[in-house]
Scaffold this active site. Structure first.
Site, PDB file in Angstrom:
ATOM      1  CG  HIS A 105      -2.056   0.939   1.094  1.00 38.32           C
ATOM      2  ND1 HIS A 105      -1.960   2.286   1.352  1.00 38.32           N
ATOM      3  CD2 HIS A 105      -3.321   0.723   0.674  1.00 38.32           C
ATOM      4  CE1 HIS A 105      -3.133   2.869   1.109  1.00 38.32           C
ATOM      5  NE2 HIS A 105      -3.973   1.940   0.690  1.00 38.32           N
ATOM      6  CG  ASP A 161      -8.320  -4.397  -3.096  1.00 40.14           C
ATOM      7  OD1 ASP A 161      -7.508  -3.519  -3.463  1.00 40.14           O
ATOM      8  OD2 ASP A 161      -9.543  -4.205  -3.016  1.00 40.14           O
TER       9      ASP A 161
HETATM   10  C1  SDX Z   1      -6.111  -0.092  -3.141  1.00 40.76           C
HETATM   11  O1  SDX Z   1      -4.271   4.414  -2.261  1.00 40.76           O
HETATM   12  C2  SDX Z   1      -5.207   3.817  -1.682  1.00 40.76           C
HETATM   13  O2  SDX Z   1      -5.629   4.151  -0.571  1.00 40.76           O
HETATM   14  C3  SDX Z   1      -5.787   2.629  -2.425  1.00 40.76           C
HETATM   15  C4  SDX Z   1      -6.840   1.831  -1.687  1.00 40.76           C
HETATM   16  C5  SDX Z   1      -8.115   2.627  -1.458  1.00 40.76           C
HETATM   17  O3  SDX Z   1      -8.845   2.296  -0.509  1.00 40.76           O
HETATM   18  O4  SDX Z   1      -8.413   3.499  -2.297  1.00 40.76           O
HETATM   19  O5  SDX Z   1      -6.317   1.436  -0.424  1.00 40.76           O
HETATM   20  C6  SDX Z   1      -7.256   0.576  -2.449  1.00 40.76           C
HETATM   21  O6  SDX Z   1      -5.857   0.192  -4.280  1.00 40.76           O
HETATM   22  C7  SDX Z   1      -5.261  -1.078  -2.370  1.00 40.76           C
HETATM   23  C8  SDX Z   1      -4.038  -1.586  -3.185  1.00 40.76           C
HETATM   24  C9  SDX Z   1      -4.529  -2.711  -4.124  1.00 40.76           C
HETATM   25  N1  SDX Z   1      -3.437  -3.104  -5.047  1.00 40.76           N
HETATM   26  C10 SDX Z   1      -2.799  -4.285  -4.943  1.00 40.76           C
HETATM   27  O7  SDX Z   1      -2.988  -5.093  -4.040  1.00 40.76           O
HETATM   28  C11 SDX Z   1      -1.795  -4.552  -6.074  1.00 40.76           C
HETATM   29  C12 SDX Z   1      -0.469  -5.032  -5.504  1.00 40.76           C
HETATM   30  N2  SDX Z   1       0.155  -3.932  -4.769  1.00 40.76           N
HETATM   31  C13 SDX Z   1       1.179  -3.146  -5.451  1.00 40.76           C
HETATM   32  O8  SDX Z   1       0.996  -3.018  -6.825  1.00 40.76           O
HETATM   33  C14 SDX Z   1       1.594  -1.903  -4.675  1.00 40.76           C
HETATM   34  O9  SDX Z   1       1.839  -2.298  -3.392  1.00 40.76           O
HETATM   35  C15 SDX Z   1       0.689  -0.675  -4.663  1.00 40.76           C
HETATM   36  C16 SDX Z   1       0.270  -0.281  -6.019  1.00 40.76           C
HETATM   37  C17 SDX Z   1      -0.500  -0.936  -3.813  1.00 40.76           C
HETATM   38  C18 SDX Z   1       1.491   0.474  -4.014  1.00 40.76           C
HETATM   39  O10 SDX Z   1       2.540   0.749  -4.874  1.00 40.76           O
HETATM   40  P1  SDX Z   1       3.624   1.865  -4.533  1.00 40.76           P
HETATM   41  O11 SDX Z   1       3.277   2.614  -3.298  1.00 40.76           O
HETATM   42  O12 SDX Z   1       3.863   2.649  -5.805  1.00 40.76           O
HETATM   43  O13 SDX Z   1       4.867   1.024  -4.154  1.00 40.76           O
HETATM   44  P2  SDX Z   1       5.950   0.510  -5.180  1.00 40.76           P
HETATM   45  O14 SDX Z   1       5.272  -0.087  -6.383  1.00 40.76           O
HETATM   46  O15 SDX Z   1       6.942   1.585  -5.384  1.00 40.76           O
HETATM   47  O16 SDX Z   1       6.616  -0.704  -4.338  1.00 40.76           O
HETATM   48  C19 SDX Z   1       7.657  -0.467  -3.395  1.00 40.76           C
HETATM   49  C20 SDX Z   1       8.492  -1.740  -3.422  1.00 40.76           C
HETATM   50  C21 SDX Z   1       8.950  -2.112  -4.840  1.00 40.76           C
HETATM   51  O17 SDX Z   1      10.113  -2.911  -4.701  1.00 40.76           O
HETATM   52  P3  SDX Z   1      11.593  -2.152  -4.793  1.00 40.76           P
HETATM   53  O18 SDX Z   1      11.572  -1.402  -6.140  1.00 40.76           O
HETATM   54  O19 SDX Z   1      11.651  -1.221  -3.603  1.00 40.76           O
HETATM   55  O20 SDX Z   1      12.581  -3.273  -4.764  1.00 40.76           O
HETATM   56  O21 SDX Z   1       7.687  -2.849  -2.971  1.00 40.76           O
HETATM   57  C22 SDX Z   1       7.529  -3.781  -4.049  1.00 40.76           C
HETATM   58  C23 SDX Z   1       7.855  -3.043  -5.335  1.00 40.76           C
HETATM   59  O22 SDX Z   1       8.324  -3.953  -6.330  1.00 40.76           O
HETATM   60  N3  SDX Z   1       6.127  -4.186  -4.011  1.00 40.76           N
HETATM   61  C24 SDX Z   1       5.687  -5.422  -4.208  1.00 40.76           C
HETATM   62  C25 SDX Z   1       4.296  -5.370  -4.016  1.00 40.76           C
HETATM   63  N4  SDX Z   1       3.930  -4.119  -3.709  1.00 40.76           N
HETATM   64  C26 SDX Z   1       5.068  -3.385  -3.703  1.00 40.76           C
HETATM   65  N5  SDX Z   1       6.339  -6.576  -4.537  1.00 40.76           N
HETATM   66  C27 SDX Z   1       5.555  -7.676  -4.684  1.00 40.76           C
HETATM   67  N6  SDX Z   1       4.209  -7.687  -4.483  1.00 40.76           N
HETATM   68  C28 SDX Z   1       3.566  -6.564  -4.177  1.00 40.76           C
HETATM   69  N7  SDX Z   1       2.223  -6.566  -4.007  1.00 40.76           N
END
Ligand code: SDX
Length: 392
Positions: free
Chosen positions: A271, A328
């Site tokens: 998140h 989710d």
């Molecule tokens: C919602 O914003 C909100 O409030 C949203 C929400 C709402 O109520 O409106 O809460 C609802 O959208 C919840 C999120 C649902 N999405 C998912 O579950 C999809 C999987 N999650 C990721 O795609 C991610 O965690 C996000 C999109 C939720 C957040 O992405 P960020 O903040 O841009 O973080 P990032 O992509 O920069 O990740 C930081 C690190 C990265 O690794 P490094 O580059 O530091 O090595 O964490 C890793 C990412 O690769 N990472 C994950 C991961 N989420 C982040 N690695 C594997 N699996 C994951 N799910």
């Protein structure tokens, strides 16, 4: 440079507005609507009460809530011609695309809801969309299922009537299932607002051009559809099903999620704001056990989900990046137990988020926020002379 010297991709460190609606503390996993703790609201309030609180800022008295509900009921009819638009979609169309289109189409049937400037005009547009959106959502599902479209029974509660519009079968008496009504009511409350997330920011920026409430909501639905956002609840179940079909091999999927060369992410994890447990995920996980037990439903993916969560919380990759289950991760398990098909999971998220989008749009309009128009750092070509085509 085009006006600025630094940019902030994804607005990770940019505040877009001042807002009095929702408070999040990502470090401590705190979520409050208008100052009330989500845990209390999920336990003690119902969805329409929370919708009123988010939009107007106060918990309503019994008579105010009744008037609000009656005003919504009075607007719960959709022009019969909207069915012709719905008929135009193939059954294979994803419900989120259908709903974004139908919500935008509503403008044509409700022209007075376009240029809303006074609080009264805003109120009228608000009760219209709150009345019509559940109908459009239920009809989108019924169309795919080849079932007749109707309006349920307006004397029922808001959520109960939505379930009746969804599930009433032509030749049997609809009986409200209190467990299902309460569970969906709680889920919708937990999804109702979440400060400046992707879809809410979309609603605000579209609304900031004074394009009107319905099309701003339509744009929010489109943004929510993405698998990185609300679309994750569908992607979670698809991931859990894939793991189940792969002999429950969670280790393989954990490895994929950590492999930078693999685009796969552990859906339902991580998140932007919560760097601790998403308080909504905690409540939904508990509710999943209760609802499935009450409904007598055994779902093997619930155990797979719990196993995956346990593994991730012990895995340095996830721990170092503070990746926890988000809203989710468990919600789809409850939707499925209620008989809601997976392609309708994100529309459920939209139904829940509707009051939050409305509240944020109304706050932006009442505060007379300027049109959203960020700057950029230009990295393109310098000035070039035009070349005739024969010289290219
Ligand atoms: C919602 O914003 C909100 O409030 C949203 C929400 C709402 O109520 O409106 O809460 C609802 O959208 C919840 C999120 C649902 N999405 C998912 O579950 C999809 C999987 N999650 C990721 O795609 C991610 O965690 C996000 C999109 C939720 C957040 O992405 P960020 O903040 O841009 O973080 P990032 O992509 O920069 O990740 C930081 C690190 C990265 O690794 P490094 O580059 O530091 O090595 O964490 C890793 C990412 O690769 N990472 C994950 C991961 N989420 C982040 N690695 C594997 N699996 C994951 N799910």
């Amino acid at each position: 440079t085009g006006g600025v010297t630094t940019i902030d991709p994804g607005f990770k460190n940019t505040g877009s507005c001042e807002s009095a609606i929702t408070f999040l503390n990502g470090e401590e996993g705190i979520l409050r609507y208008r100052g009330y703790a989500i845990e209390e609201l999920a336990e003690k309030a119902d969805f329409l009460e929370v919708a009123y609180l988010l939009i107007f800022g106060e918990l309503p008295s019994a008579e105010k809530l009744l008037k609000f509900h009656n005003d919504i009921r009075a607007q719960s009819r959709v022009d019969e011609d909207v069915k012709k638009i719905l008929d135009g979609f193939p059954k294979s169309a994803h419900p989120m695309g259908v709903l974004s289109s139908l919500t935008s189409a509503l403008v044509a049937f409700n022209p007075s809801s376009v240029n809303v400037d006074s609080e009264e005009e805003m109120y009228n547009a608000i009760v219209r969309i709150l009345g019509k959106f559940p109908v459009l959502t239920a009809w989108t599902y019924r169309k795919r299922a080849g079932l007749p479209l109707d309006y349920g029974d307006a004397s029922l509660g808001y959520v109960d009537n939505f379930l009746k519009m969804m599930f009433k079968h032509p030749n049997d008496e609809y009986k409200s299932n209190e467990v299902v009504v309460d569970a969906l009511d709680k889920l919708l409350i937990l999804h109702a607002d979440h400060e400046q997330n992707c879809s809410t920011s979309t609603v605000r920026i579209v609304g900031s051009s004074h394009a009107g409430l319905f099309v701003s909501i339509s744009a929010g639905i489109a943004a929510l559809w993405g698998p990185l956002h609300g679309g994750a609840n569908q992607a979670v179940i698809e991931m859990l099903e894939a793991i189940k079909d792969d002999d429950g091999d969670t280790k393989k999927y954990m490895a994929k999620a950590k492999d930078k060369s693999d685009p796969f992410r552990l859906m339902g994890f991580g998140h932007r704001v919560y760097k601790n447990f998403d308080p909504r995920a905690r409540i939904i996980k508990k509710a999943a056990d209760e609802v499935l037990a009450d409904l007598g439903v055994e779902d093997p993916v619930l155990d797979i989900a719990k196993g995956l969560e346990k593994e991730a919380l012990e895995d340095p990759y996830f721990v170092d990046r503070k990746l926890y289950p988000n809203v989710d991760f468990y919600s789809g398990i409850i939707y499925r137990a209620m008989g809601i098909p997976v392609e309708m999971f994100t529309p459920m998220f939209a139904l829940g988020r509707l009051p939050g989008w409305i509240a944020q749009w109304r706050e932006m309009r009442l505060r007379k926020e300027p049109i959203g128009r960020p700057r950029q750092v230009y990295i393109g070509e310098n000035l070039r002379k035009f070349k005739d085509i024969e010289n290219r």
